[in-house]
Design an enzyme around this catalytic site. Structure first.
Site, PDB file in Angstrom:
ATOM      1  N   HIS A 163       3.798   1.466  -2.746  1.00 39.62           N
ATOM      2  CA  HIS A 163       2.775   1.976  -2.345  1.00 39.62           C
ATOM      3  C   HIS A 163       2.614   2.703  -0.941  1.00 39.62           C
ATOM      4  O   HIS A 163       3.312   1.973  -0.005  1.00 39.62           O
ATOM      5  CB  HIS A 163       1.436   1.136  -2.471  1.00 39.62           C
ATOM      6  CG  HIS A 163       1.100   0.740  -3.733  1.00 39.62           C
ATOM      7  ND1 HIS A 163       0.057   0.113  -4.276  1.00 39.62           N
ATOM      8  CD2 HIS A 163       1.801   0.788  -4.936  1.00 39.62           C
ATOM      9  CE1 HIS A 163       0.005  -0.222  -5.494  1.00 39.62           C
ATOM     10  NE2 HIS A 163       1.129   0.221  -5.829  1.00 39.62           N
ATOM     11  N   GLU A 187       0.470   2.450   1.684  1.00 41.73           N
ATOM     12  CA  GLU A 187       0.213   1.529   2.631  1.00 41.73           C
ATOM     13  C   GLU A 187       1.434   0.711   2.962  1.00 41.73           C
ATOM     14  O   GLU A 187       1.565   0.261   4.122  1.00 41.73           O
ATOM     15  CB  GLU A 187      -1.014   0.791   2.155  1.00 41.73           C
ATOM     16  CG  GLU A 187      -2.132   1.446   1.609  1.00 41.73           C
ATOM     17  CD  GLU A 187      -2.179   1.764   0.194  1.00 41.73           C
ATOM     18  OE1 GLU A 187      -1.460   2.450  -0.247  1.00 41.73           O
ATOM     19  OE2 GLU A 187      -3.200   1.165  -0.427  1.00 41.73           O
ATOM     20  N   CYS A 220      -5.265  -1.241  -3.065  1.00 38.06           N
ATOM     21  CA  CYS A 220      -5.331  -2.308  -4.160  1.00 38.06           C
ATOM     22  C   CYS A 220      -5.487  -3.640  -3.664  1.00 38.06           C
ATOM     23  O   CYS A 220      -5.001  -3.781  -2.300  1.00 38.06           O
ATOM     24  CB  CYS A 220      -4.204  -1.961  -5.045  1.00 38.06           C
ATOM     25  SG  CYS A 220      -2.685  -2.337  -4.239  1.00 38.06           S
ATOM     26  N   CYS A 229      -1.933  -4.151  -1.511  1.00 40.41           N
ATOM     27  CA  CYS A 229      -1.958  -3.654   0.022  1.00 40.41           C
ATOM     28  C   CYS A 229      -2.852  -4.173   0.939  1.00 40.41           C
ATOM     29  O   CYS A 229      -2.701  -4.405   1.983  1.00 40.41           O
ATOM     30  CB  CYS A 229      -2.342  -2.045  -0.191  1.00 40.41           C
ATOM     31  SG  CYS A 229      -1.064  -1.092  -1.399  1.00 40.41           S
TER      32      CYS A 229
END
Length: 154
Positions: free
Chosen positions: A57, A59, A87, A90
């Site tokens: 992801h 992040e 999410c 993260c």
């Protein structure tokens, strides 16, 4: 530069990273990490498909870059700007990295882990809670996501 301009500039970069992710066929999420002195430490877009890695992801990739740049797993006094509410995975990485402030664009009622879903930072087991500011450039971030998924459906 005013405080508002200082905050907005990294989100513009995060939106560019999200657009680049969309161009690669990835869900358009971009992230930027700014260091203690306002310096750009990292920028990334989603790469889960490209890297065949469900943890890639934006992040997480940005946290990895910033940690390498600082030579530390702790990103104390660093701020993260991301185009979509993180999410739960993260949010956990943000907490473990000790990010000072989290700024995010669009809310994610379905998969968000900060202000929706598990509300990771509100859990008593959360060791570090960043300051959280949602809705930064929300309209632009939301439109990018909606356009991406509409194109996929067509």
């Amino acid at each position: 530069m005013t405080r508002a301009e200082t905050i907005k500039a990294p989100m513009v970069l995060a939106l560019k990273e999200a657009e680049a992710a969309a161009a690669r066929g990835e869900v358009p999420v971009g992230a930027v990490i700014v260091g203690p002195k306002g310096e750009l430490l990292a920028k990334a877009g989603n790469r889960t498909l490209e890297l065949k890695d469900p943890t890639a992801h934006a992040e997480v990739l940005a946290i990895r870059q910033a940690a390498m740049a600082l030579g530390s797993e702790r990103l104390i006094e660093c701020d993260l700007y991301v185009t979509l509410e993180p999410c739960a995975m993260c949010a956990g990485a943000i907490s473990f990295a000790r990010i000072r402030r989290l700024y995010y664009g669009a809310e994610d009622p379905k998969s968000g882990g900060v202000d929706h879903g598990p509300r990771f930072f509100s859990q008593p087991t959360c060791h570090h809670r960043p300051e959280v500011y949602g809705g930064l450039s929300e309209g632009l971030a939301s439109a990018l996501l909606k356009r991406f998924f509409a194109d996929r459906r067509d």
